[in-house]
Design an enzyme around this catalytic site. Structure first.
Site, PDB file in Angstrom:
ATOM      1  N   GLY A 148       0.939  -1.167  -0.072  1.00 57.21           N
ATOM      2  CA  GLY A 148      -0.038  -0.104   0.122  1.00 57.21           C
ATOM      3  C   GLY A 148       1.064   1.155   0.019  1.00 57.21           C
ATOM      4  O   GLY A 148       2.237   1.082   0.374  1.00 57.21           O
ATOM      5  N   GLY A 157       2.729   3.763   1.343  1.00 55.02           N
ATOM      6  CA  GLY A 157       3.036   3.890   2.850  1.00 55.02           C
ATOM      7  C   GLY A 157       3.769   5.564   2.956  1.00 55.02           C
ATOM      8  O   GLY A 157       3.936   5.849   4.017  1.00 55.02           O
ATOM      9  N   ASP A 168       8.594   5.951   7.647  1.00 54.59           N
ATOM     10  CA  ASP A 168       8.422   7.444   8.396  1.00 54.59           C
ATOM     11  C   ASP A 168       7.333   8.196   7.501  1.00 54.59           C
ATOM     12  O   ASP A 168       7.002   9.545   7.619  1.00 54.59           O
ATOM     13  CB  ASP A 168       9.699   8.004   8.845  1.00 54.59           C
ATOM     14  CG  ASP A 168      10.551   8.623   7.365  1.00 54.59           C
ATOM     15  OD1 ASP A 168      10.041   7.936   6.336  1.00 54.59           O
ATOM     16  OD2 ASP A 168      11.582   8.864   7.667  1.00 54.59           O
ATOM     17  N   GLY A 169       7.147   7.670   6.309  1.00 57.62           N
ATOM     18  CA  GLY A 169       6.289   8.317   5.346  1.00 57.62           C
ATOM     19  C   GLY A 169       6.890   9.459   4.701  1.00 57.62           C
ATOM     20  O   GLY A 169       6.288  10.274   3.768  1.00 57.62           O
ATOM     21  N   ARG A 221       3.729  13.502  -8.581  1.00 56.28           N
ATOM     22  CA  ARG A 221       3.954  12.875  -9.776  1.00 56.28           C
ATOM     23  C   ARG A 221       2.652  12.795 -10.581  1.00 56.28           C
ATOM     24  O   ARG A 221       1.573  12.400 -10.021  1.00 56.28           O
ATOM     25  CB  ARG A 221       4.778  11.556  -9.652  1.00 56.28           C
ATOM     26  CG  ARG A 221       4.063  10.215  -9.053  1.00 56.28           C
ATOM     27  CD  ARG A 221       4.793   9.083  -8.907  1.00 56.28           C
ATOM     28  NE  ARG A 221       4.325   8.062  -8.220  1.00 56.28           N
ATOM     29  CZ  ARG A 221       5.002   7.084  -7.921  1.00 56.28           C
ATOM     30  NH1 ARG A 221       6.227   6.935  -8.199  1.00 56.28           N
ATOM     31  NH2 ARG A 221       4.470   5.913  -7.149  1.00 56.28           N
ATOM     32  N   ASP A 239       4.525  -4.818  -7.393  1.00 61.29           N
ATOM     33  CA  ASP A 239       3.926  -3.414  -6.985  1.00 61.29           C
ATOM     34  C   ASP A 239       4.388  -2.246  -7.850  1.00 61.29           C
ATOM     35  O   ASP A 239       3.821  -1.038  -7.519  1.00 61.29           O
ATOM     36  CB  ASP A 239       4.016  -3.634  -5.385  1.00 61.29           C
ATOM     37  CG  ASP A 239       5.360  -3.740  -5.009  1.00 61.29           C
ATOM     38  OD1 ASP A 239       6.044  -4.638  -5.193  1.00 61.29           O
ATOM     39  OD2 ASP A 239       6.047  -2.638  -4.613  1.00 61.29           O
TER      40      ASP A 239
HETATM   41  P1  AMP Z   1       9.342   0.705  -3.003  1.00 62.79           P
HETATM   42  O1  AMP Z   1      10.447  -0.093  -3.109  1.00 62.79           O
HETATM   43  O2  AMP Z   1       9.578   2.243  -3.316  1.00 62.79           O
HETATM   44  O3  AMP Z   1       8.438   0.042  -4.265  1.00 62.79           O
HETATM   45  O4  AMP Z   1       8.566   0.787  -1.703  1.00 62.79           O
HETATM   46  C1  AMP Z   1       7.867  -0.529  -1.233  1.00 62.79           C
HETATM   47  C2  AMP Z   1       6.864  -0.265  -0.023  1.00 62.79           C
HETATM   48  O5  AMP Z   1       7.453   0.512   0.975  1.00 62.79           O
HETATM   49  C3  AMP Z   1       5.605   0.809  -0.536  1.00 62.79           C
HETATM   50  O6  AMP Z   1       4.589   0.325  -0.069  1.00 62.79           O
HETATM   51  C4  AMP Z   1       6.079   2.055  -0.181  1.00 62.79           C
HETATM   52  O7  AMP Z   1       4.943   2.671   0.173  1.00 62.79           O
HETATM   53  C5  AMP Z   1       6.881   1.764   1.151  1.00 62.79           C
HETATM   54  N1  AMP Z   1       7.717   2.818   1.566  1.00 62.79           N
HETATM   55  C6  AMP Z   1       8.923   3.169   1.075  1.00 62.79           C
HETATM   56  N2  AMP Z   1       9.543   3.949   1.918  1.00 62.79           N
HETATM   57  C7  AMP Z   1       8.626   4.337   2.775  1.00 62.79           C
HETATM   58  C8  AMP Z   1       8.891   5.453   4.032  1.00 62.79           C
HETATM   59  N3  AMP Z   1       9.894   5.889   4.065  1.00 62.79           N
HETATM   60  N4  AMP Z   1       7.895   5.248   4.909  1.00 62.79           N
HETATM   61  C9  AMP Z   1       6.663   4.428   4.580  1.00 62.79           C
HETATM   62  N5  AMP Z   1       6.647   3.416   3.751  1.00 62.79           N
HETATM   63  C10 AMP Z   1       7.428   3.502   2.592  1.00 62.79           C
HETATM   64 MG    MG Z   2       6.708   0.991  -5.191  1.00 58.54          MG
END
Ligand code: AMP
Ligand code: MG
Length: 496
Positions: free
Chosen positions: A94, A96, A129-130, A180, A257
């Site tokens: 989801g 994050g 941390d979002g 984006r 994803d």
């Molecule tokens: P990604 O590797 O960017 O595809 O991220 C994989 C998952 O990790 C996704 O659900 C992102 O929303 C979550 N995510 C990545 N970085 C953060 C962050 N700093 N805080 C919260 N969720 C994160």
């Molecule tokens: Mg991703």
């Protein structure tokens, strides 16, 4: 949180049709406010494509919205639920650290998601941390613009703003939020999530929504349309990955994803362009086994599409055996389609118009020689395009020209059988072989100036060049040479 009663001439024309899906697919929540947002960059050209007026957007009001502090009345922020196979393993994920602001309807009637990234915690944040750091957000900006100019379907960055708050990674970094733009953020992982939560009705709701949004021409009654949904998604993925291969782009984290059904490149984390040609090239620091190496990308795309097809089984036929047969038959189209797009692209790169049976062997011979001789992929094609003419000062092109001599004899023979003139052949090559790509050391240089010295001029100069990658008359020498061995251990990172 809501302000901005009127649009103030910005041009927002937002809808949130995604919220018509069952509630399990999203959570309505606002971005977290930030302390002291400041503009870093606004993509004027993209804003105009969206029907926005950048001069009215680039002020405090626009900044608040695009940094997640105040929403326009038309914005209804939400985060999307999805799942995904990460390095082959199923996980619930989801958004994050992302909030959808809405779908902007352009003056031409096209629909694009506007999504904030780094905009704070959501119910899907898990341990995160979002937040996001400035460097990776600017990197996403550069890569998206470069891909777009190279003609590769992609999401693009509309804006980057700093938050005035630190983010804590291995070091303390400046926080940033980007906005984006993508045709949608419906991922293979969104379908996997629908299948995971069960009930055919949920998968059907998502499939019907996706169909209407991306493939309206194929909307019809009954199960046949879901086969078309699968077939079209396959075709778009085949086209996309063929373009990646042809331009030497390595996505780096092809988890399901991170694969958009729209066939656009999304999720710019550890991606990079290949310099020295080798099919095993990997840049991502966490891809230790090379799952997402350059040469694996087509097979991984196919693996991901199998995951997509599995989620559609209940819609393809009431009878499971029959549904599996339909899925298999449709999936069989992926590799031939990929090969078709790739072969067409290679013909263009080599100035060939007519098709011949033996072309594939000719192309593979070239790639084998490039790999053996450790040639720079982009510059080897430029050496072939420019021939003996424009090589002064370019070591990597000169090296390629010499190393490719044995193969060029074969190529010359092949071209003799062409029905078009040499001029037409050369023009075709110039349209297909970029004079510049975003080279890793140039991207790093631009980011270092922007992040460490708040100097955006290096990035702006780079963006100007990347905007016109097929301009073979421009003096791009500075941007054409590979970084050399010093940069050979270049590593990229996810989720920073
Ligand atoms: P990604 O590797 O960017 O595809 O991220 C994989 C998952 O990790 C996704 O659900 C992102 O929303 C979550 N995510 C990545 N970085 C953060 C962050 N700093 N805080 C919260 N969720 C994160
Ligand atoms: Mg991703």
């Amino acid at each position: 949180m809501k302000t901005n009663k009127e649009d103030r001439g910005i041009g927002w024309n937002l809808e949130q049709t995604y919220l018509n899906l069952p509630e399990v697919f999203y959570t309505r929540n606002d971005p977290e406010e930030t302390e002291k947002p400041e503009w870093v960059i606004l993509n004027h050209e993209l804003a105009e494509c969206l029907g926005l007026h950048p001069e009215n957007l680039q002020n405090d009001e626009g900044l608040w919205l695009l940094s997640g502090n105040k929403m326009s009345d038309m914005a209804v922020p939400f985060s999307q639920a999805y799942a995904g196979h990460q390095f082959g393993h199923f996980t619930i994920l989801g958004d994050g650290r992302a909030h959808m602001v809405g779908e902007q309807i352009t003056p031409e009637g096209a629909r694009y998601d506007i999504q904030l990234k780094g905009s704070g915690r959501t119910p899907y944040s898990r341990q995160g941390d979002g937040r996001a750091a400035l460097g990776p957000m600017l990197r996403e900006y550069i890569m998206g613009e470069a891909m777009h100019a190279l003609g590769i379907p992609t999401s693009r960055v509309l804006s980057v703003a700093t938050t005035g708050q630190p983010v804590y990674r291995e070091r303390v970094l400046d926080g940033a939020v980007l906005s984006r733009v993508a045709q949608s953020h419906i991922r293979i992982g969104t379908f996997e999530y629908a299948a995971y939560i069960g009930k055919k009705a949920k998968i059907k709701a998502l499939a019907d929504y996706t169909m209407r949004r991306h493939f309206p021409a194929f909307v019809e009654e009954g199960a046949a349309q879901y086969q078309k949904l699968l077939g079209e998604a396959i075709r778009k993925q085949a086209f996309l990955v063929a373009q990646w291969q042809l331009k030497g782009f390595i996505h780096g984290v092809m988890n399901t994803d991170n694969i958009a059904i729209s066939g656009e490149t999304i999720d710019y984390g550890p991606c990079a362009f290949m310099d020295t040609y080798h099919e095993k090239t990997v840049f991502s620091s966490i891809d230790e086994l090379g799952r997402y190496a350059y040469g694996n990308q087509p097979a991984i795309a196919e693996w991901n599409l199998v995951r997509f097809a599995e989620t559609l089984l209940p819609l393809l036929d009431e009878d499971q055996e029959a549904a599996i047969a339909i899925a298999k038959e449709t999936l069989m189209e992926f590799m031939p389609q990929f090969t078709y797009f790739w072969m067409n692209g290679m013909r263009k790169k080599l100035g060939i118009f007519d098709q011949e049976e033996a072309d594939e062997a000719l192309f593979n011979d070239l790639l084998s020689l490039m790999q053996k001789e450790e040639l720079d992929y982009t510059n080897a094609f430029l050496a072939l395009t420019y021939g003996g003419r424009t090589l002064a000062g370019s070591d990597s092109m000169e090296k390629a020209r010499e190393a490719l001599v044995p193969w060029v004899a074969q190529w010359e023979e092949r071209k003799k059988r062409e029905s078009r003139t040499d001029r037409e052949s050369l023009d075709l090559m110039k349209q297909a072989n970029p004079a510049v790509i975003p080279r890793n050391h140039q991207v790093e240089k631009a980011l270092e100036a922007a992040v460490r010295r708040s100097d955006l001029s290096v990035m702006e100069d780079l963006l100007e060049v990347l905007k016109r990658p097929f301009d073979h008359e421009a003096d791009y020498k500075k941007y054409q040479e590979p970084a050399g061995p010093k940069f050979s251990s270049y590593r990229t990172f996810c989720g920073t």
